[in-house]
Design an enzyme around this catalytic site. Structure first.
Site, PDB file in Angstrom:
ATOM      1  N   HIS A 474      58.274  30.406 -27.752  1.00 56.51           N
ATOM      2  CA  HIS A 474      57.525  29.793 -26.672  1.00 56.51           C
ATOM      3  C   HIS A 474      58.853  29.109 -25.639  1.00 56.51           C
ATOM      4  O   HIS A 474      58.728  28.573 -24.805  1.00 56.51           O
ATOM      5  CB  HIS A 474      56.621  28.963 -26.876  1.00 56.51           C
ATOM      6  CG  HIS A 474      55.832  28.956 -25.626  1.00 56.51           C
ATOM      7  ND1 HIS A 474      55.754  29.411 -24.356  1.00 56.51           N
ATOM      8  CD2 HIS A 474      54.357  28.367 -25.494  1.00 56.51           C
ATOM      9  CE1 HIS A 474      54.791  29.035 -23.628  1.00 56.51           C
ATOM     10  NE2 HIS A 474      54.051  28.622 -24.355  1.00 56.51           N
ATOM     11  N   ASP A 478      57.513  32.278 -21.647  1.00 52.49           N
ATOM     12  CA  ASP A 478      56.435  31.677 -21.077  1.00 52.49           C
ATOM     13  C   ASP A 478      55.342  32.676 -21.460  1.00 52.49           C
ATOM     14  O   ASP A 478      55.432  33.770 -21.702  1.00 52.49           O
ATOM     15  CB  ASP A 478      56.564  31.661 -19.500  1.00 52.49           C
ATOM     16  CG  ASP A 478      57.631  30.637 -19.226  1.00 52.49           C
ATOM     17  OD1 ASP A 478      57.958  29.716 -20.151  1.00 52.49           O
ATOM     18  OD2 ASP A 478      58.149  30.584 -18.301  1.00 52.49           O
TER      19      ASP A 478
END
Length: 503
Positions: A474, A478
């Protein structure tokens, strides 16, 4: 003239290896490119050929020793004259003192990034007579077991690294004395030790120590196991295959079960019923790398499901023609590889990696395909998978899979991957969250295909469904990108024509 035999380049990140087996002993004549010894790194076995023709002189790195890249393994005296000393020593063994004939048993080269190993098993004791190339001990590195053969015939005079000892590359494991005289006594105790004679008498190369250990633990004899190694040498995997084959026999003949069923009474104390086994270095490395991945990356997983109806129909329609033309079966992995390559073009951050404060985008796809082997999980890499056809992908996966099971993958074949596919479905997994393979930023988890009721155009129909899981970093990927990637994979599999149209 003397030529040095050194450890070859082992791989991008491998710095050391363990000398598993010497096929020659000092005084033996060798031809150019004839195999001298075998090294084991974290994941693969590397054979070291002779750079010149001549006579093998000194073995510097004995079986079981850990050696670094370019480390000296042995020396070769070029020409035929070098063989004379060996013959002279054989003709006058009494005149050669044990100290003068002593040969050090050294830790072999382990791999580029492996600096130490643990002595797991000694197959010989001090005072035992050993033949050249006979297995002395077994080492465990982070990922593989390395067998150490005797560099010369003689008597094991000293063990410097007992079982459980951690040894460094180029470290000394033991000493063999009386290399010339030790050959004669080997024949004398044949009546007193008949069990050891057949293994050495029937083969030029002894069975792998790990195989000998596994056979002893399982109560198998060499006659019950088919060797697939060099010159029929029995490997650890051969013992595992023999055991797997024998497991089915009690089921077919339950009458034999009672013979092995009775056990000693179980003590009431829990501690007495526990078994404590030291983790192998391979398992320690797996544990460390998995935890490092969790600590370093911000791993998140997104899920979806795919209707496999169209892929299965397409495969059933063309699988016979495909195999006839290309000589390889048409499986599901080529469809998933193609679908992932297609999705990675649209979401390039899933195919990227973090380097310090930079993001490195890869304009190519080196696809890692996780494969389970008897030694553990390995991830061979299919390079430039995005440029391959279905047939090329299937051939590459089949070839890499076979090499992985045989333990023949090189380090280069397992490095440089940009994205990984893990198929837990072959083991029956319905849903899981795969862990990233650093420094990659994405890994796709495939799962079991299961018929489930689905609502299609307002009607309930039974469809072959598979859950998909994408674990991603992450920090650079995204949620939108991760979900988009998985949706594109889903769309490509539910309508394979999109792959042809690049949609």
């Amino acid at each position: 003239m003397t030529t040095e035999v050194r450890v070859p380049t082992l791989g991008e990140s491998v710095t050391e290896a363990t000398v598993a087996t010497w096929f020659k002993k000092p005084g033996d004549a060798v031809a150019v490119d004839e195999m001298l010894c075998e090294l084991e790194t974290d994941k693969v076995t590397v054979e070291v050929p002779s750079p010149v023709a001549g006579t093998l002189g000194e073995i510097v790195a004995a079986e079981g020793e850990t050696v670094g890249v370019a480390a000296l393994l042995a020396t070769i005296a070029e020409g035929a004259g070098a063989a004379a000393p060996a013959a002279a020593a054989a003709s006058a063994p009494a005149a050669a003192p044990a100290a003068a004939d002593s040969v050090d048993v050294m830790v072999p080269t382990l791999g580029e990034s492996v600096t130490e190993a643990t002595v797991s098993t000694w197959f010989k004791q001090v005072g035992d007579t050993v033949a050249q190339d006979e297995m002395l001990c077994e080492l465990e590195t982070d990922k593989v077991s390395v067998e150490v053969p005797a560099p010369a015939a003689g008597v094991l005079a000293e063990i410097l690294a007992p079982e459980g000892t951690t040894v460094e590359a180029n470290g000394k494991l033991g000493v063999i004395s009386g290399s010339a005289a030790g050959v004669v006594p080997a024949a004398a105790p044949s009546a007193a030790a008949p069990a050891a004679a057949p293994a050495a008498a029937d083969k030029d190369v002894a069975n792998a120590p790990s195989a000998e250990k596994a056979m002893a633990e399982a109560g198998l004899t060499a006659a019950q196991v088919t060797g697939t190694g060099r010159d029929g040498r029995i490997m650890k995997e051969d013992v595992q295959k023999a055991l797997s084959a024998s497991v089915a026999k009690p089921a077919a003949a339950p009458a034999t079960a009672p013979a092995v069923a009775p056990r000693a009474p179980v003590p009431a104390d829990d501690a007495a019923r526990e078994e404590r086994v030291k983790m192998t270095r391979l398992r320690q490395t797996i544990a460390r790398r998995l935890k490092d991945a969790q600590n370093a990356a911000a791993i998140l997983t997104t899920y979806n499901e795919v209707d496999m109806t169209e892929v299965m129909a397409l495969r059933n329609t063309y699988k016979d023609q495909f195999e006839k033309k290309h000589g390889v079966r048409l499986g599901f992995m080529s469809f998933f590889t193609k679908a992932c390559c297609h999705a990675l073009k649209e979401v390039p951050e899933v195919n990227a990696e973090i380097d310090g404060t930079d993001i490195v985008y890869k304009n190519f796809v080196h696809m890692g395909v996780a494969a389970g082997t008897p030694q553990g999980l390995v991830v061979p890499v299919i390079r430039d998978a995005d440029r391959m056809s279905f047939a090329e992908i299937e051939k590459a996966i089949a070839e890499k899979g076979k090499r992985a099971r045989d333990g023949k993958l090189s380090m280069a074949e397992m490095q440089g991957g940009t994205f990984t596919i893990s198929n837990g479905g072959v083991y029956g997994s319905l849903m899981s969250s795969p862990i990233l393979n650093p420094p990659q930023s994405g890994i796709l988890g495939m799962h079991k295909i299961q018929d489930r009721p689905m609502v299609i155009n307002g009607e309930i129909k039974i469809r072959p469904m598979m859950y998909l899981a994408l674990s991603y970093d992450h920090r650079i990927v995204d949620g939108k990108g991760a979900v988009t990637f998985l949706v594109r994979v889903k769309e490509a599999l539910e309508d394979p024509r999109r792959l042809l149209m690049d949609l």
